[in-house]
Design a protein around this motif. Structure first.
Motif, PDB file in Angstrom:
ATOM      1  N   GLU A  54       0.839  -1.209   0.000  1.00  0.00           N
ATOM      2  CA  GLU A  54       0.000   0.000   0.000  1.00  0.00           C
ATOM      3  C   GLU A  54       0.870   1.254   0.000  1.00  0.00           C
ATOM      4  N   ALA A  55       1.934   1.240   0.782  1.00  0.00           N
ATOM      5  CA  ALA A  55       2.858   2.381   0.828  1.00  0.00           C
ATOM      6  C   ALA A  55       3.532   2.569  -0.528  1.00  0.00           C
ATOM      7  N   GLN A  56       3.875   1.489  -1.184  1.00  0.00           N
ATOM      8  CA  GLN A  56       4.484   1.575  -2.506  1.00  0.00           C
ATOM      9  C   GLN A  56       3.548   2.266  -3.492  1.00  0.00           C
ATOM     10  N   LEU A  57       2.267   1.886  -3.448  1.00  0.00           N
ATOM     11  CA  LEU A  57       1.282   2.506  -4.343  1.00  0.00           C
ATOM     12  C   LEU A  57       1.113   3.981  -4.046  1.00  0.00           C
ATOM     13  N   GLU A  58       1.058   4.332  -2.772  1.00  0.00           N
ATOM     14  CA  GLU A  58       0.897   5.731  -2.375  1.00  0.00           C
ATOM     15  C   GLU A  58       2.108   6.559  -2.795  1.00  0.00           C
ATOM     16  N   ILE A  59       3.287   6.050  -2.563  1.00  0.00           N
ATOM     17  CA  ILE A  59       4.512   6.763  -2.949  1.00  0.00           C
ATOM     18  C   ILE A  59       4.560   6.943  -4.461  1.00  0.00           C
ATOM     19  N   SER A  60       4.244   5.880  -5.189  1.00  0.00           N
ATOM     20  CA  SER A  60       4.253   5.954  -6.655  1.00  0.00           C
ATOM     21  C   SER A  60       3.268   6.991  -7.172  1.00  0.00           C
ATOM     22  N   ALA A  61       2.093   7.051  -6.591  1.00  0.00           N
ATOM     23  CA  ALA A  61       1.078   8.017  -7.016  1.00  0.00           C
ATOM     24  C   ALA A  61       1.545   9.452  -6.750  1.00  0.00           C
ATOM     25  N   GLU A  62       2.104   9.694  -5.568  1.00  0.00           N
ATOM     26  CA  GLU A  62       2.590  11.037  -5.236  1.00  0.00           C
ATOM     27  C   GLU A  62       3.783  11.425  -6.107  1.00  0.00           C
ATOM     28  N   LEU A  63       4.646  10.480  -6.370  1.00  0.00           N
ATOM     29  CA  LEU A  63       5.805  10.734  -7.231  1.00  0.00           C
ATOM     30  C   LEU A  63       5.355  11.066  -8.649  1.00  0.00           C
ATOM     31  N   TYR A  64       4.358  10.354  -9.135  1.00  0.00           N
ATOM     32  CA  TYR A  64       3.834  10.609 -10.474  1.00  0.00           C
ATOM     33  C   TYR A  64       3.330  12.047 -10.596  1.00  0.00           C
ATOM     34  N   VAL A  65       2.568  12.502  -9.619  1.00  0.00           N
ATOM     35  CA  VAL A  65       2.048  13.873  -9.632  1.00  0.00           C
ATOM     36  C   VAL A  65       3.202  14.881  -9.569  1.00  0.00           C
ATOM     37  N   TYR A  66       4.158  14.627  -8.699  1.00  0.00           N
ATOM     38  CA  TYR A  66       5.325  15.514  -8.563  1.00  0.00           C
ATOM     39  C   TYR A  66       6.081  15.608  -9.886  1.00  0.00           C
TER      40      TYR A  66
END
Length: 165
Positions: free
Chosen positions: A13-25
């Protein structure tokens, strides 16, 4: 992936959240060119040099670069992304693939790198490595490259040819 495997291997779940935030950044980044690189690439092209961008980034991240700089793809001969090689930097696979694409040898290949893993991969590949003191300081990358430059402002094709291991 290396960070996920090392620090978040049991936290999908943390991996998905980090990936999503990184994508937006990454979508919002400006992807500024290093000073002098456009003129240097144009000089390389005028002199018939083959140019590849070799990155551990994936196609999704590179799409953000292309959106910020639509001209970028046309500035180089090839763009090799992380999906194209089995092992990411610090393994030399990416640079060895770049050499293979152009039928080049380490003796006639120059790698420009700013990251520690990239510098290590370049050195292991046997190419002449020119460290960019952009992400890390000159002091931090000293001994990890054959040469160090601050930017491309003074770099030319002729100067490059004088930089041999």
């Amino acid at each position: 992936m290396q960070i996920y495997e090392k620090y978040f291997s049991d936290q999908p779940e943390a991996q998905l959240e980090i990936s999503a935030e990184l994508y937006v950044y990454e979508q919002k980044m400006s992807y500024e060119y290093i000073p002098g690189v456009e003129a240097f690439i144009a000089d390389l092209r005028r002199n018939g040099a083959k140019i590849a961008v070799v990155t551990s980034s994936n196609e999704e991240k590179m799409a953000n670069v292309y959106n910020a700089h639509p001209e970028f793809k046309g500035m180089v001969d090839r763009i090799l992304t992380g999906e194209m090689f089995a092992h990411s930097k610090p393994a030399p696979d990416c640079f060895l693939l770049g050499m293979e694409v152009f039928s080049a040898t380490p003796e006639n290949t120059y790698v420009f790198e700013d990251s520690f893993h990239g510098l290590q991969a370049g050195m292991t590949s046997g190419a002449t490595v020119i460290g960019l003191a952009t992400t890390n300081t000159r002091k931090a990358i000293t001994g990890k490259a054959h040469y160090i430059i601050d930017d491309f402002a003074e770099m030319t094709y002729e100067k490059l040819l004088t930089m041999q291991r």
